[in-house]
Design an enzyme around this catalytic site. Structure first.
Site, PDB file in Angstrom:
ATOM      1  N   ASP A  65     -24.178  77.997  40.829  1.00  0.00           N
ATOM      2  CA  ASP A  65     -23.706  79.122  40.024  1.00  0.00           C
ATOM      3  C   ASP A  65     -24.922  79.819  39.431  1.00  0.00           C
ATOM      4  OD1 ASP A  65     -22.636  80.854  38.170  1.00  0.00           O
ATOM      5  OD2 ASP A  65     -21.397  79.358  37.154  1.00  0.00           O
ATOM      6  N   ASN A  92     -28.452  89.358  44.757  1.00  0.00           N
ATOM      7  CA  ASN A  92     -27.267  90.101  45.192  1.00  0.00           C
ATOM      8  C   ASN A  92     -25.997  89.685  44.465  1.00  0.00           C
ATOM      9  OD1 ASN A  92     -25.485  91.573  47.272  1.00  0.00           O
ATOM     10  ND2 ASN A  92     -24.865  89.435  47.497  1.00  0.00           N
ATOM     11  N   TYR A 158     -18.897  96.300  34.216  1.00  0.00           N
ATOM     12  CA  TYR A 158     -19.609  96.434  35.485  1.00  0.00           C
ATOM     13  C   TYR A 158     -20.649  97.542  35.401  1.00  0.00           C
ATOM     14  CZ  TYR A 158     -20.341  96.813  40.544  1.00  0.00           C
ATOM     15  OH  TYR A 158     -20.897  96.847  41.801  1.00  0.00           O
TER      16      TYR A 158
END
Length: 276
Positions: A65, A92, A158
């Protein structure tokens, strides 16, 4: 670009099991790099590993993680051992959360998305930069988004997370330039990935992406991978602190219209209350 532009390099790709991450890992391996891929789910990573090994590439699979400092430190250590050092990293891994206007944002979810994007990238910087400096230099590629610089209503954390990645890349580029470690970011637009498969072609949201893209279409994960390959290679040796939009020109216009989804998820009077 010359063939085998990453020959002899050791590269990490986070979120390397699917979509953009998988494309970056496959291309980096094809260019001669020893690639370490990581992610939380083993099965997608095994699929990417199979693609790379079938093509004769060198790959190491590490589960973990990227919001856990312990996991990131371990993954970097494994990559250094596998590749004989570390020369590049494509951060990424990331993601979004529930769509909602700002006054309806869930605080816990907001923080989760910030951790997934900003904290994970910071941890990758923290634990990789000394190894790239020790190798005589390297390249760190942060995965931002068009949402980091073009408004995307209802995307909440986001947008903030991706803008944070861009700020991080610029500041890290300034801090570590003397160590010959470069930091740049990629800003993908609408890319054909597993996440986007939930949007129906011809639907209002899908069409809003396409109509706001001057090249009038959608990109492929390989389009992002080719940019990442360039940034990892010596061909970009004098480029640092830059954000490169790979979006068919979408940034020239505006973000997508998710009103159709918002109307299904929230009552109209809640989305824009009269008192606001």
């Amino acid at each position: 670009m010359k063939a085998k532009s990453l020959e002899g390099r050791s590269v990490i790709v986070t979120g390397g099991g699917t979509g953009i991450g998988a494309a970056c890992a496959v291309l980096a391996a094809a260019e001669g790099a020893k690639v370490t891929i990581c992610g939380r789910r083993r099965e997608p990573l095994e699929n990417t590993t199979a693609r790379i090994t079938a093509a004769g590439g060198a790959v190491h699979l590490a589960t973990g993680d990227v919001t856990s400092e312990e996991d990131v430190a371990r993954i970097v250590a494994e990559a250094v051992e596998f590749g004989g050092g570390l020369h590049g990293l494509v951060a990424n891994a990331g993601g979004g959360g529930m769509l909602a206007p700002w006054h309806l944002q869930d605080t816990d979810n907001f923080i989760r998305v910030l951790h997934l994007n900003v904290l994970s990238t910071m941890l990758c910087v923290k634990h990789s930069v000394k190894h790239m400096a020790a190798a005589g230099g390297g390249s760190f590629v942060g995965m931002s988004s068009i949402a980091g610089h073009v408004t995307h209503p209802f995307f909440g954390a986001y947008t903030v997370g991706k803008a944070g990645i861009e700020s991080m890349m610029r500041n890290a580029a300034d801090e570590y330039g003397r160590a010959k470690v470069r930091f740049n970011g990629i800003q993908p637009g609408f890319i054909s990935t597993e996440i986007m498969e939930g949007l129906s072609k011809g639907g209002p949201i899908y069409d809003s992406y396409v109509t706001q893209t001057p090249m009038h279409g959608i990109g492929e994960p390989e389009d992002i991978a080719m940019c990442a390959r360039f940034l990892l290679s010596d061909e970009s040796r004098w480029i640092t602190g830059q954000m490169i939009a790979v979006d068919g020109g979408n940034f020239l216009r505006r973000g997508p219209d998710y009103s159709a989804s918002i109307e299904r998820m929230h009552a109209p009077e809640d989305v824009l209350p009269a008192q606001l």
